[in-house]
Design an enzyme around this catalytic site. Structure first.
Site, PDB file in Angstrom:
ATOM      1  N   HIS A 179      39.705  90.600  -2.184  1.00 37.00           N
ATOM      2  CA  HIS A 179      39.645  91.427  -3.267  1.00 37.00           C
ATOM      3  C   HIS A 179      40.745  91.328  -4.177  1.00 37.00           C
ATOM      4  O   HIS A 179      41.692  92.197  -4.152  1.00 37.00           O
ATOM      5  CB  HIS A 179      39.331  92.739  -2.804  1.00 37.00           C
ATOM      6  CG  HIS A 179      38.877  93.750  -4.009  1.00 37.00           C
ATOM      7  ND1 HIS A 179      38.344  94.933  -3.704  1.00 37.00           N
ATOM      8  CD2 HIS A 179      39.214  93.543  -5.283  1.00 37.00           C
ATOM      9  CE1 HIS A 179      38.104  95.346  -4.895  1.00 37.00           C
ATOM     10  NE2 HIS A 179      38.501  94.811  -5.796  1.00 37.00           N
ATOM     11  N   HIS A 236      41.605  90.601  -8.453  1.00 41.40           N
ATOM     12  CA  HIS A 236      41.088  89.822  -9.723  1.00 41.40           C
ATOM     13  C   HIS A 236      42.254  89.149 -10.265  1.00 41.40           C
ATOM     14  O   HIS A 236      43.279  89.698 -10.523  1.00 41.40           O
ATOM     15  CB  HIS A 236      40.946  91.004 -10.671  1.00 41.40           C
ATOM     16  CG  HIS A 236      39.814  92.141 -10.233  1.00 41.40           C
ATOM     17  ND1 HIS A 236      38.527  91.888 -10.444  1.00 41.40           N
ATOM     18  CD2 HIS A 236      40.059  93.133  -9.160  1.00 41.40           C
ATOM     19  CE1 HIS A 236      37.724  92.988  -9.749  1.00 41.40           C
ATOM     20  NE2 HIS A 236      38.517  93.474  -9.056  1.00 41.40           N
ATOM     21  N   HIS A 260      31.471  95.865  -6.485  1.00 37.32           N
ATOM     22  CA  HIS A 260      32.326  96.911  -6.358  1.00 37.32           C
ATOM     23  C   HIS A 260      31.270  98.126  -6.231  1.00 37.32           C
ATOM     24  O   HIS A 260      30.389  98.417  -7.111  1.00 37.32           O
ATOM     25  CB  HIS A 260      33.171  97.171  -7.597  1.00 37.32           C
ATOM     26  CG  HIS A 260      34.427  96.313  -7.790  1.00 37.32           C
ATOM     27  ND1 HIS A 260      34.295  94.967  -7.827  1.00 37.32           N
ATOM     28  CD2 HIS A 260      35.780  96.449  -7.743  1.00 37.32           C
ATOM     29  CE1 HIS A 260      35.457  94.457  -7.771  1.00 37.32           C
ATOM     30  NE2 HIS A 260      36.396  95.263  -7.902  1.00 37.32           N
ATOM     31  N   GLU A 273      33.901 103.114  -5.319  1.00 40.30           N
ATOM     32  CA  GLU A 273      35.307 103.429  -5.746  1.00 40.30           C
ATOM     33  C   GLU A 273      35.413 104.730  -6.461  1.00 40.30           C
ATOM     34  O   GLU A 273      36.055 105.602  -5.787  1.00 40.30           O
ATOM     35  CB  GLU A 273      35.866 102.275  -6.729  1.00 40.30           C
ATOM     36  CG  GLU A 273      37.286 102.451  -7.182  1.00 40.30           C
ATOM     37  CD  GLU A 273      37.699 101.269  -8.248  1.00 40.30           C
ATOM     38  OE1 GLU A 273      36.742 100.650  -8.707  1.00 40.30           O
ATOM     39  OE2 GLU A 273      39.258 100.944  -8.307  1.00 40.30           O
ATOM     40  N   ASP A 282      43.627  93.962  -5.127  1.00 42.22           N
ATOM     41  CA  ASP A 282      42.930  94.298  -6.405  1.00 42.22           C
ATOM     42  C   ASP A 282      43.468  93.785  -7.388  1.00 42.22           C
ATOM     43  O   ASP A 282      43.144  92.800  -8.035  1.00 42.22           O
ATOM     44  CB  ASP A 282      42.789  95.876  -6.383  1.00 42.22           C
ATOM     45  CG  ASP A 282      41.386  96.215  -7.095  1.00 42.22           C
ATOM     46  OD1 ASP A 282      40.691  95.348  -7.448  1.00 42.22           O
ATOM     47  OD2 ASP A 282      41.445  97.423  -7.320  1.00 42.22           O
ATOM     48  N   ASP A 283      44.907  94.651  -8.191  1.00 38.66           N
ATOM     49  CA  ASP A 283      45.397  94.075  -9.231  1.00 38.66           C
ATOM     50  C   ASP A 283      46.868  94.203  -9.089  1.00 38.66           C
ATOM     51  O   ASP A 283      47.368  95.462  -9.765  1.00 38.66           O
ATOM     52  CB  ASP A 283      44.834  94.770 -10.495  1.00 38.66           C
ATOM     53  CG  ASP A 283      43.051  95.004 -10.728  1.00 38.66           C
ATOM     54  OD1 ASP A 283      42.928  93.703 -11.276  1.00 38.66           O
ATOM     55  OD2 ASP A 283      42.643  95.862 -10.206  1.00 38.66           O
TER      56      ASP A 283
HETATM   57  N1  ADE Z   1      38.472  95.280 -12.533  1.00 37.32           N
HETATM   58  C1  ADE Z   1      39.628  94.982 -11.937  1.00 37.32           C
HETATM   59  N2  ADE Z   1      40.128  95.927 -11.170  1.00 37.32           N
HETATM   60  C2  ADE Z   1      39.020  96.690 -10.975  1.00 37.32           C
HETATM   61  C3  ADE Z   1      38.997  97.672 -10.085  1.00 37.32           C
HETATM   62  N3  ADE Z   1      39.679  98.239  -9.538  1.00 37.32           N
HETATM   63  N4  ADE Z   1      37.614  98.399 -10.393  1.00 37.32           N
HETATM   64  C4  ADE Z   1      36.621  97.907 -10.978  1.00 37.32           C
HETATM   65  N5  ADE Z   1      36.857  96.903 -11.901  1.00 37.32           N
HETATM   66  C5  ADE Z   1      38.117  96.250 -11.829  1.00 37.32           C
HETATM   67 ZN    ZN Z   2      38.506  95.354  -7.937  1.00 38.08          ZN
END
Ligand code: ADE
Ligand code: ZN
Length: 340
Positions: free
Chosen positions: A19, A21, A199, A202, A280-281
Site C-alpha cells: 500500500h 501511493h 481503500h 479508513e 501509504d505516503d
Molecule cells: N491517496 C493517497 N493516500 C491516501 C489515503 N491514505 N487515503 C485515501 N486516498 C489516498
Molecule cells: Zn492509501
C-alpha cells in the site's frame, strides 16, 4: 528488548509493501528539484516551509497538499525519478516486493498524458527488478471524489498499457464517496482482467468495507481499520482470507487514531485477520517501511512472533505466485529462527 535491537531486527526482515501511493513518496527535496527544472513556482518558498505545512487534522487536509505537490510532475523523467527514489529507499530497508499505486487522473486532469506518467513509473520499476532484485506489481487507482464517468475514461486510457498494470484501486476522499459509486467501472475493470482493491474503512464506516467486498468484489482492503466495529465483517475477512493493508504512521498523522498505542493491528492479528504493515505516503507521514514497523512494534510491544506474522502476511496478501510466496515466507522464517 533494547530499541536499537528492535531496529536491527526490523531492518533484517525481508519485507513487502502493498500500500504505497507513488505520489505520496515525493520527498520535498526532490519536489523542489523537479519544480525548478520545470520552471514551476511552488506555493512554499523552501523545503522547510513546505515540511512545516505537513500537519493534518484529517484525510482531506492531507489530500489537498498531496495533489498540490504532484502538480510539478510533468515529464516522463519526473515520474521515473520519483519512482526510482522510492525504490532505492525501500531497497535500503530490505523491501523485496512492492505493489505500487499511481493516480492517473491527478496527472491527466492537468494535461499530462497517461502514457507519460505510466512510462516513467514502469521504467523505474523495471530497472529496480533488474538492478535491485525488487519484484513489483502496478495498480492504477481511481479517484473517488471524481465521477464514475471519469474513472471509465481512465480505464479506456489504460488499455494500451494493460500489460504493465496488474490491478485497479480506489482512493482519495472517502466520506461521501462510497464504493458503490464505482460498481460499473470495477465490473468493467475486472472484465479487462485487472485485479481489484479499494481503500475502505479508513475514515469511512464498516459499511463501506462491506460495499467494497460485495459490490465492487475486491480481493484486498486498503486500510480497513473500521472493520473492528462489526463482528460479522471481521468473521467475513477471516473466513475469506481478505487481507488488510494497514498504514500505522498514516493513521496517526491523519488522526484515524489518537496515539500509536491505539493502533488496532495487534488486535487484528490476535483475531486471525490477515493484517499487513505499509507506509501509504511515506514522504508525508514521517516514515517508510522500517519506521512503520518500528513505531508500531514499540507502541504495541510486538514480539518477534508478531513481527514474523506481519512479514509473512505481507507475502501471503501479495499478488506473487504461490511458489514465490512460499520461497519468501521460508526466508522470513529462516531469518527469525536465526535470531533465537
Ligand atoms: N491517496 C493517497 N493516500 C491516501 C489515503 N491514505 N487515503 C485515501 N486516498 C489516498
Ligand atoms: Zn492509501
Amino acid at each position: 528488548m533494547k530499541l536499537s535491537e528492535l531496529q536491527k531486527i526490523i531492518q533484517g526482515i525481508p519485507k513487502t509493501e502493498l500500500h504505497l501511493h507513488i505520489e505520496g513518496s515525493f520527498e520535498p527535496e526532490l519536489m523542489f528539484e523537479i519544480a525548478n527544472r520545470n520552471n514551476i513556482t511552488l506555493a512554499y518558498d523552501s523545503v522547510e516551509s513546505l515540511k512545516k505545512a505537513y500537519q493534518f487534522n484529517n484525510l482531506q487536509e492531507f489530500l489537498d497538499i498531496y495533489y498540490l505537490g504532484a502538480q510539478v510532475l510533468l515529464k516522463e523523467q519526473d515520474f521515473f525519478d520519483l519512482t526510482w527514489a522510492y525504490l532505492t529507499k525501500v531497497h535500503s530497508q530490505n523491501v523485496v516486493h512492492v505493489e505500487v499505486f499511481f493516480d492517473p487522473q491527478t496527472h491527466t486532469d492537468r494535461g499530462v498524458p497517461f502514457s507519460v506518467a505510466i512510462t516513467g513509473i514502469h521504467n523505474a520499476l523495471e530497472k529496480a527488478k533488474v538492478e535491485l532484485n525488487i519484484s513489483y506489481k502496478l495498480i492504477m487507482s481511481y479517484l473517488r471524489h471524481l465521477s464514475e464517468e471519469s474513472a471509465f475514461q481512465t480505464l479506456e486510457s489504460s488499455l494500451p498499457f494493460k500489460h504493465w498494470i496488474d490491478g485497479v484501486g480506489l482512493d482519495s476522499s472517502e466520506l461521501g464517496n462510497p464504493p458503490s459509486k464505482f460498481k460499473n467501472v470495477f465490473e468493467a475493470s475486472a472484465t479487462e482482467g485487472f485485479k481489484l482493491v479499494a481503500h475502505a474503512g479508513e475514515e469511512g464506516p464498516a459499511d463501506y468495507i462491506w460495499e467494497a467486498l460485495d459490490i465492487l468484489k475486491i480481493e484486498r482492503i486498503d486500510h480497513g481499520n473500521r472493520c473492528l466495529d462489526d463482528n460479522a465483517l471481521v468473521q467475513r475477512l477471516i473466513d475469506n482470507k481478505i487481507a488488510l493493508t494497514l498504514c500505522p504512521l498514516s493513521n496517526l498523522e491523519l488522526k484515524v487514531i489518537k496515539k500509536m498505542e491505539d493502533h488496532p493491528v495487534a488486535k487484528m492479528l490476535e483475531k486471525g485477520i490477515l493484517a499487513t504493515i505499509n507506509s501509504d505516503d511515506p514522504a508525508y507521514f514521517g516514515g517508510y517501511m522500517n519506521e512503520n514497523y518500528y513505531e508500531t512494534a514499540k507502541a504495541l510491544n510486538l514480539n518477534n512472533n508478531q513481527l514474523m506474522q506481519l512479514a509473512i502476511n505481507g507475502f501471503e496478501a501479495s499478488w506473487l505466485s504461490s511458489d514465490d510466496k512460499a520461497t519468501h515466507i521460508a526466508t522470513v522464517k529462516t531469518y527469525f529462527n536465526s535470531l533465537n
